[in-house]
Design a protein around this motif. Structure first.
Motif, PDB file in Angstrom:
ATOM      1  N   ILE A 189      -0.585  12.027  -3.062  1.00 31.39           N
ATOM      2  CA  ILE A 189      -0.340  11.205  -1.877  1.00 31.39           C
ATOM      3  C   ILE A 189      -1.545  11.217  -0.947  1.00 31.39           C
ATOM      4  N   ARG A 247       2.255   1.768  -3.437  1.00 37.24           N
ATOM      5  CA  ARG A 247       1.239   2.290  -4.368  1.00 37.24           C
ATOM      6  C   ARG A 247       0.997   3.777  -4.145  1.00 37.24           C
ATOM      7  N   VAL A 248       0.769   4.137  -2.880  1.00 34.41           N
ATOM      8  CA  VAL A 248       0.396   5.512  -2.580  1.00 34.41           C
ATOM      9  C   VAL A 248       1.556   6.480  -2.800  1.00 34.41           C
ATOM     10  N   GLY A 249       2.745   6.080  -2.339  1.00 37.57           N
ATOM     11  CA  GLY A 249       3.900   6.958  -2.479  1.00 37.57           C
ATOM     12  C   GLY A 249       4.491   6.900  -3.879  1.00 37.57           C
ATOM     13  N   GLU A 250       3.987   5.969  -4.707  1.00 36.99           N
ATOM     14  CA  GLU A 250       4.489   5.765  -6.068  1.00 36.99           C
ATOM     15  C   GLU A 250       6.013   5.634  -6.042  1.00 36.99           C
ATOM     16  N   ALA A 307       0.836  -1.211   0.000  1.00 34.32           N
ATOM     17  CA  ALA A 307       0.000   0.000   0.000  1.00 34.32           C
ATOM     18  C   ALA A 307       0.868   1.258   0.000  1.00 34.32           C
ATOM     19  N   GLU A 349      -6.632   4.119  -0.161  1.00 32.04           N
ATOM     20  CA  GLU A 349      -6.289   2.884   0.549  1.00 32.04           C
ATOM     21  C   GLU A 349      -7.244   2.647   1.721  1.00 32.04           C
TER      22      GLU A 349
END
Lengths: 206, 338
Positions: B113, A107-110, A104, B120
């Motif tokens: 972000i 994904r979020v922080g790429e 996760a 998520e």
């Protein structure tokens, strides 16, 4: 309580974490981790199981902690808490939750392993955990986690605020990676208090 | 020095949101903890909720684009700052339909972000969520950085068109595919002759000599790469049209959006619009639909941007009415009504 142990480690390492983050970012990493854990510990009921510990800490980190790293740590805790809630507090559910949370954050922080972020401790340590035969030797895993975090010293930052200073960050480990090694320190002491003497001292990270 | 009229030095966005929600109680309602704005009405056919958000200072985008036919909710940050993930998360929970929630995100690191963290959390709760990333500003197209083009004016068109598609019952995957296609066919460029006033200091965000223009300016007071001597409006528009069209796929008809950056009058904007229509006509490009006004300002910056969406004939001749049909579909928000 696990989060008490993590807080103990973050308090001991506060000066080092702050110094590392000042060298590469805005210097608030130690503050954010310590304040997040203080807030979480204050909200966790004394009789909480491990799932409740992670879920309570997740909500606090996601909702209340500043910076980018705070909510990202909250995401990790969220997935660990969910996994423990579904699968019990054994090592299988714990490792599955750590793996899901690491994915996760990526994904979020790429960002990926090698970008000089918290993922450079989490990713390889999750790989170690998946490769280990049960029962998990948490003392060994935590020592490996510190090795992975220290290895960020050689990496050039590509993501996060450290990317603005580029080459100047190289030579010191990444504060975010070191903060994750402290989580594995706490997990190791929580699972096997007798191994504590074989772990690095959080007050002397370098 | 032109100090803004704020009730408080720190809480002026919250105060404005209270006033906004009071003024438009027939269209929106305000949540204050965490802060988000929600539509009180939605088309019963809509399966997927639409939520956008970003820094304040670009009103009516996004809270003014909340309402039937467009956004179900918007999460406003402080001026030019990303909203907190909790605003996006709680706003999304309120906005989600049976088919989930779609985030329309302008391409800035903080927004990516914070919307990502919220996504998520929503997945953790079992709510289907997806994202359309808007990155239309050709001034920031560069091979050197990984951050990519900024998201600017095209966001308004994306929110209008996706809102209409959602009202026809489109699912999450369909909306993502449509949104990405629209973004891929939309580009913008902005110029300014005066910076916006800083809400903190009351001073201009940057200094610009008389007779100079920031060419490729951002919507947060980011300076452009180029400061140019001011040409005639006809020459300026010709250059901007060239920059936008050269970054678009080929085609013969466009949606044209001439946006005011906050300190520009309608007389100026319609001068720009008329020049732009002529410049496009000379390239044999027809303006199929248009939008003119300060829909994506940067506080009170004096300047304007030109956004175009290049249409595809095969889509426009479709029995559904194509993107033109989506453009014309009803919308009832405080900032845009059709």
């Amino acid at each position: 309580m696990l989060m008490n142990l993590y807080l103990e480690a973050a308090e001991s390492a506060y000066g080092e974490l702050t110094r590392l983050d000042q060298a590469a970012g805005d210097g608030d990493y130690g503050d954010n981790l310590r304040e997040g854990l203080r807030g979480a510990v204050a909200r966790i009921p004394t009789d909480a199981d491990l799932a409740t510990e992670f879920e309570t800490a997740a909500t606090y980190f996601l909702d209340e902690v500043g910076g980018t790293s705070g909510p990202l740590i909250g995401l990790l805790f969220n997935d660990v808490g969910g996994s423990l809630d579904r699968g019990g507090d054994g090592d299988d559910a714990l490792v599955a939750g750590l793996a899901a949370g690491t994915a996760a954050i990526s994904r979020v922080g790429e960002a990926s392993v090698g970008d000089r972020t918290m993922l450079d401790c989490l990713g390889p340590t999750v790989d170690d955990l998946r490769a280990a035969r049960p029962p998990v030797d948490w003392t060994m895993v935590a020592n490996q986690a510190f090795d992975h975090a220290r290895a960020t010293s050689d990496l050039l930052p590509r993501m996060g605020r450290a990317s603005y200073v580029g080459q100047r960050a190289v030579g010191n480990p990444d504060a975010g990676a070191m903060g994750m090694a402290l989580l594995f320190w706490a997990l190791a002491v929580y699972r096997d208090p007798s191994g504590r003497a074989q772990l690095p001292d959080p007050a002397r990270l370098l | 020095m032109a100090e803004p009229f704020y009730a408080s030095k720190t809480e002026y966005v919250d105060r404005a949101l209270l006033g906004f929600a009071r003024d438009h109680a027939d269209v929106v309602e305000l949540s204050t903890d965490p802060v988000y704005v929600r539509s009180i009405d939605r088309d019963p056919r809509r399966q997927v909720g639409l939520l956008s958000g970003g820094g304040s200072g670009h009103e009516p985008m996004h809270v003014g684009l909340v309402g039937r036919g467009m956004l179900d909710a918007a999460a406003p940050g402080r001026v030019f700052a990303s909203p907190h993930n909790r605003q996006v998360y709680e706003g999304s929970r309120a906005a989600a339909g049976p088919g989930g929630v779609l985030h329309i995100v302008k391409n800035y690191t903080g927004d990516r972000i914070n919307f990502g963290i919220a996504a998520e959390r929503l997945r953790h709760d079992g709510i289907p969520v997806a994202r359309v990333l808007v990155d239309d500003d050709v001034a920031t197209e560069s091979q050197e950085t990984a951050t990519g083009r900024r998201g600017t004016g095209a966001t308004v068109l994306v929110e209008k068109l996706l809102g209409a598609a959602a009202d026809r019952g489109a699912g999450l995957d369909e909306l993502v595919a449509l949104g990405e296609t629209i973004v891929g066919r939309s580009r913008s460029i902005a110029v300014a002759s005066l910076a916006q006033t800083s809400p903190v200091t009351g001073e201009p965000g940057f200094d610009l000599e008389p007779g100079q223009l920031e060419y490729g300016v951002g919507i947060h007071g980011e300076r452009a790469k180029h400061t140019i001597a001011r040409p005639s409006l006809e020459e300026l528009v010709a250059r901007m049209v060239e920059d936008v069209v050269s970054h678009l796929p080929g085609g013969r008809s466009v949606f044209l959006f001439v946006n005011g950056l906050g300190g520009t009058t309608y007389i100026e904007l319609y001068n720009v619009f008329a020049e732009t229509v002529d410049a496009l006509a000379s390239r044999d490009i027809a303006v199929e639909r248009s939008l003119v006004g300060p829909y994506t300002p940067a506080l009170d910056m004096k300047g304007f941007s030109i956004t175009m969406t290049m249409l595809e004939p095969s889509v426009e001749t479709h029995p559904s009415g194509g993107w033109t049909g989506l453009f014309d579909a009803p919308a009832w928000t405080t900032g845009l009504r059709k």
